[in-house]
Design a protein around this motif. Structure first.
Motif, PDB file in Angstrom:
ATOM      1  N   LEU A   9      39.723  34.475  31.767  1.00 10.56           N
ATOM      2  CA  LEU A   9      40.100  34.335  33.171  1.00 10.56           C
ATOM      3  C   LEU A   9      38.860  34.340  34.047  1.00 10.56           C
ATOM      4  N   ASP A  10      39.007  33.783  35.234  1.00  4.59           N
ATOM      5  CA  ASP A  10      37.902  33.750  36.206  1.00  4.59           C
ATOM      6  C   ASP A  10      38.393  34.313  37.537  1.00  4.59           C
ATOM      7  N   PRO A  11      38.690  35.636  37.589  1.00  4.94           N
ATOM      8  CA  PRO A  11      39.220  36.218  38.828  1.00  4.94           C
ATOM      9  C   PRO A  11      38.111  36.533  39.826  1.00  4.94           C
ATOM     10  N   ASN A  12      38.483  36.543  41.113  1.00  8.68           N
ATOM     11  CA  ASN A  12      37.538  37.023  42.110  1.00  8.68           C
ATOM     12  C   ASN A  12      37.598  38.555  42.159  1.00  8.68           C
ATOM     13  N   ASN A  13      36.839  39.171  43.068  1.00  5.78           N
ATOM     14  CA  ASN A  13      36.773  40.630  43.088  1.00  5.78           C
ATOM     15  C   ASN A  13      38.123  41.270  43.379  1.00  5.78           C
ATOM     16  N   ALA A  14      38.870  40.705  44.330  1.00  2.51           N
ATOM     17  CA  ALA A  14      40.174  41.265  44.669  1.00  2.51           C
ATOM     18  C   ALA A  14      41.146  41.133  43.497  1.00  2.51           C
ATOM     19  N   GLN A  15      41.111  39.991  42.813  1.00  8.57           N
ATOM     20  CA  GLN A  15      41.996  39.791  41.674  1.00  8.57           C
ATOM     21  C   GLN A  15      41.623  40.708  40.505  1.00  8.57           C
ATOM     22  N   ALA A  16      40.313  40.897  40.271  1.00  5.24           N
ATOM     23  CA  ALA A  16      39.882  41.792  39.199  1.00  5.24           C
ATOM     24  C   ALA A  16      40.315  43.224  39.483  1.00  5.24           C
ATOM     25  N   THR A  17      40.284  43.615  40.749  1.00  3.65           N
ATOM     26  CA  THR A  17      40.747  44.957  41.128  1.00  3.65           C
ATOM     27  C   THR A  17      42.227  45.126  40.832  1.00  3.65           C
ATOM     28  N   TYR A  18      43.022  44.104  41.148  1.00  2.00           N
ATOM     29  CA  TYR A  18      44.463  44.161  40.857  1.00  2.00           C
ATOM     30  C   TYR A  18      44.708  44.257  39.353  1.00  2.00           C
ATOM     31  N   LEU A  19      43.982  43.459  38.568  1.00  2.00           N
ATOM     32  CA  LEU A  19      44.171  43.490  37.119  1.00  2.00           C
ATOM     33  C   LEU A  19      43.837  44.871  36.554  1.00  2.00           C
ATOM     34  N   ALA A  20      42.780  45.486  37.086  1.00  2.00           N
ATOM     35  CA  ALA A  20      42.414  46.819  36.628  1.00  2.00           C
ATOM     36  C   ALA A  20      43.493  47.845  36.996  1.00  2.00           C
ATOM     37  N   ARG A  21      44.070  47.709  38.190  1.00  2.00           N
ATOM     38  CA  ARG A  21      45.139  48.631  38.596  1.00  2.00           C
ATOM     39  C   ARG A  21      46.380  48.439  37.742  1.00  2.00           C
ATOM     40  N   ALA A  22      46.709  47.193  37.419  1.00  2.00           N
ATOM     41  CA  ALA A  22      47.876  46.936  36.572  1.00  2.00           C
ATOM     42  C   ALA A  22      47.665  47.500  35.168  1.00  2.00           C
ATOM     43  N   ALA A  23      46.450  47.349  34.635  1.00  2.00           N
ATOM     44  CA  ALA A  23      46.148  47.918  33.320  1.00  2.00           C
ATOM     45  C   ALA A  23      46.204  49.448  33.370  1.00  2.00           C
ATOM     46  N   PHE A 121      55.700  35.115  34.880  1.00  2.00           N
ATOM     47  CA  PHE A 121      54.470  34.365  35.153  1.00  2.00           C
ATOM     48  C   PHE A 121      54.719  32.890  34.867  1.00  2.00           C
ATOM     49  N   SER A 122      53.867  32.068  35.415  1.00  2.00           N
ATOM     50  CA  SER A 122      53.951  30.626  35.183  1.00  2.00           C
ATOM     51  C   SER A 122      52.545  30.067  35.042  1.00  2.00           C
ATOM     52  N   ILE A 123      52.445  28.926  34.370  1.00  2.00           N
ATOM     53  CA  ILE A 123      51.152  28.294  34.101  1.00  2.00           C
ATOM     54  C   ILE A 123      51.165  26.887  34.655  1.00  2.00           C
ATOM     55  N   ASP A 124      50.098  26.548  35.351  1.00  2.00           N
ATOM     56  CA  ASP A 124      49.935  25.206  35.901  1.00  2.00           C
ATOM     57  C   ASP A 124      48.526  24.743  35.569  1.00  2.00           C
ATOM     58  N   ARG A 127      45.607  27.331  35.513  1.00  4.66           N
ATOM     59  CA  ARG A 127      45.902  28.465  36.387  1.00  4.66           C
ATOM     60  C   ARG A 127      47.100  29.225  35.839  1.00  4.66           C
ATOM     61  N   ILE A 128      47.123  30.520  36.112  1.00  5.97           N
ATOM     62  CA  ILE A 128      48.264  31.352  35.756  1.00  5.97           C
ATOM     63  C   ILE A 128      48.669  32.154  36.983  1.00  5.97           C
ATOM     64  N   ARG A 129      49.954  32.198  37.246  1.00  7.18           N
ATOM     65  CA  ARG A 129      50.476  32.909  38.402  1.00  7.18           C
ATOM     66  C   ARG A 129      51.017  34.266  37.951  1.00  7.18           C
ATOM     67  N   ILE A 130      50.409  35.345  38.475  1.00  9.12           N
ATOM     68  CA  ILE A 130      50.776  36.717  38.122  1.00  9.12           C
ATOM     69  C   ILE A 130      51.518  37.338  39.292  1.00  9.12           C
ATOM     70  N   GLY A 134      49.315  36.268  42.596  1.00  6.90           N
ATOM     71  CA  GLY A 134      49.161  34.844  42.875  1.00  6.90           C
ATOM     72  C   GLY A 134      48.463  34.135  41.728  1.00  6.90           C
ATOM     73  N   TRP A 135      47.871  32.998  42.049  1.00  2.00           N
ATOM     74  CA  TRP A 135      47.255  32.163  41.036  1.00  2.00           C
ATOM     75  C   TRP A 135      45.863  32.674  40.677  1.00  2.00           C
ATOM     76  N   VAL A 136      45.581  32.732  39.380  1.00  2.41           N
ATOM     77  CA  VAL A 136      44.269  33.140  38.873  1.00  2.41           C
ATOM     78  C   VAL A 136      43.752  32.014  37.978  1.00  2.41           C
ATOM     79  N   ARG A 137      42.499  31.677  38.154  1.00  7.05           N
ATOM     80  CA  ARG A 137      41.924  30.567  37.392  1.00  7.05           C
ATOM     81  C   ARG A 137      41.697  30.959  35.929  1.00  7.05           C
ATOM     82  N   MET A 138      41.980  30.002  35.035  1.00 11.91           N
ATOM     83  CA  MET A 138      41.682  30.150  33.621  1.00 11.91           C
ATOM     84  C   MET A 138      40.551  29.198  33.246  1.00 11.91           C
TER      85      MET A 138
END
Length: 373
Positions: A9-23, A121-124, A127-130, A134-138
């Motif tokens: 994945l290629d998340p930005n800082n805000a998205q990486a923070t969310y992923l860490a909180r979800a984990a 989730f969905s894939i386009d 991109r993957i939508r969590i 929202g959308w996170v780049r793959m």
């Protein structure tokens, strides 16, 4: 068949923070459920009128109290805590079936992950939508076609990955193995694999090559004050180096196993006692660096995808001590002896090549016996 595709994945800082909180939420729910399971199980043993703990009951219990006691759980996807408890239930099933050890509490920073069901989730394209994010780049698109079953987002060092499980109708995405016949593969320490065709494939030996830097970073981490920012930075550097070693090793193993299963329809290997081999303190690091069991695992599933076959010789099959020319068997052969001469026919053998040829013969004879010819 179920196939998992692991994509960076290629998340930005805000998205990486969310992923860490979800984990972190998934880890907390897993540990909470494990503690509750232990407490309820002990109570059930003293009073059989109570119900035995189960993952379904624990999920209902968490849903009833999380809005009041753990309101921060609502900030991430509901799948994070729920799937963690389901995974705990699977862990207990494996434990009671004798396939695994008793489940242990998860630690922060060790295999951080959370799982999403296919309706969350969905894939386009790439991109993957969590949910709630929202959308996170793959880094690449999904390779396999079929029904998407689930996705697991995990962190390795400072990078995030998503492993998407797909139920494909068949394995037609891989072409069948070429008609180069059978081959014997002898795994070793000096060379990762020696083939019966006399080809020798060297191992990357990533751990040995980076051992000096690994020791330096480990010493640096041990000298940092616990809880300090410098310790956090040193820990991140060490984790990044461990991830690099694992990536180098994985790349070499995948290239080897893909090449073998692409070229040969039948592959003969040994059933190595890796747990016993690593007890030799002189060779333990080198053996672990080669990942013998991972080679066998990859060969088996890749050969199955290509319509090939892996023939595993018995653990006590004397592939090195048996002459591949006349089948004379030596009483003993020291590991330090790399070449030997057959006392019966006088043939000079390279230890690894001789073992690979014997494994080739064993694979061919097994195939012929199975065909009844």
């Amino acid at each position: 068949m179920l196939i998992a595709h692991r994509i960076a994945l290629d998340p930005n800082n805000a998205q990486a923070t969310y992923l860490a909180r979800a984990a972190g939420t998934a880890r907390f729910a897993y540990n909470w459920a494990l503690a509750e399971w232990k407490r309820q199980y002990e109570a059930w043993k003293t009073d059989n009128a109570l119900l035995k703990p189960s993952q379904a009951a624990l999920r209902r219990q968490l849903n009833a109290i999380k809005r009041e006691q753990f309101p921060w759980m609502l900030e991430v996807t509901k799948n994070a805590p729920q799937m963690a408890i389901i995974q705990l239930g699977d862990a207990f099933k494996n434990f009671f079936a004798g396939r695994a050890r008793y489940p242990q509490f998860r630690k922060k920073g060790v295999h951080d992950r959370f799982t999403l069901t296919n309706d969350q989730f969905s894939i386009d394209a790439s991109r993957i939508r969590i949910p709630n994010l929202g959308w996170v780049r793959m880094r690449e698109t999904l390779r396999f076609a079929g029904k998407i079953m689930s996705a697991t987002v995990s962190r390795v060092a400072d990078r995030w990955f998503v492993s998407i499980t797909v139920d494909t109708p068949d394995s037609s995405h891989l072409p069948e193995a070429e008609s180069q016949g059978a081959v014997g593969v002898d795994l070793g320490v000096s060379s990762l694999a020696t083939l019966s065709t006399r080809e020798s494939i060297p191992g990357p030996k990533a751990h040995k090559a980076l051992l000096a830097r690994l020791r330096k970073l480990s010493r640096s981490l041990s000298r940092k004050v616990k809880g300090s920012a410098n310790r956090r930075k040193a820990k991140a550097k060490l984790a990044k180096l461990h991830a690099r070693i694992a990536a180098i090793r994985s790349d070499a193993l995948h290239k080897l196993t893909t090449d073998l299963t692409r070229r040969f329809h039948t592959i003969g290997i040994e059933d190595l006692n890796v747990c016993g081999m690593v007890k030799n303190r002189h060779l333990a690091r080198s053996i672990a660096d080669m990942s013998f069991f991972e080679v066998r695992r990859q060969l088996e599933y890749k050969a199955d995808m290509r319509g090939g076959k892996v023939v595993v010789a018995d653990r006590f099959y004397a592939s090195s001590k048996t002459c591949s020319a006349c089948s004379h068997k030596l009483d003993s052969l020291l590991l330090s002896v790399r070449e030997w001469t057959c006392p019966a026919c006088g043939t000079i053998h390279d230890r690894d090549v001789n073992a690979a040829v014997n494994l080739y013969k064993n694979a061919v004879s097994s195939t012929v016996s199975a065909c009844g010819e």
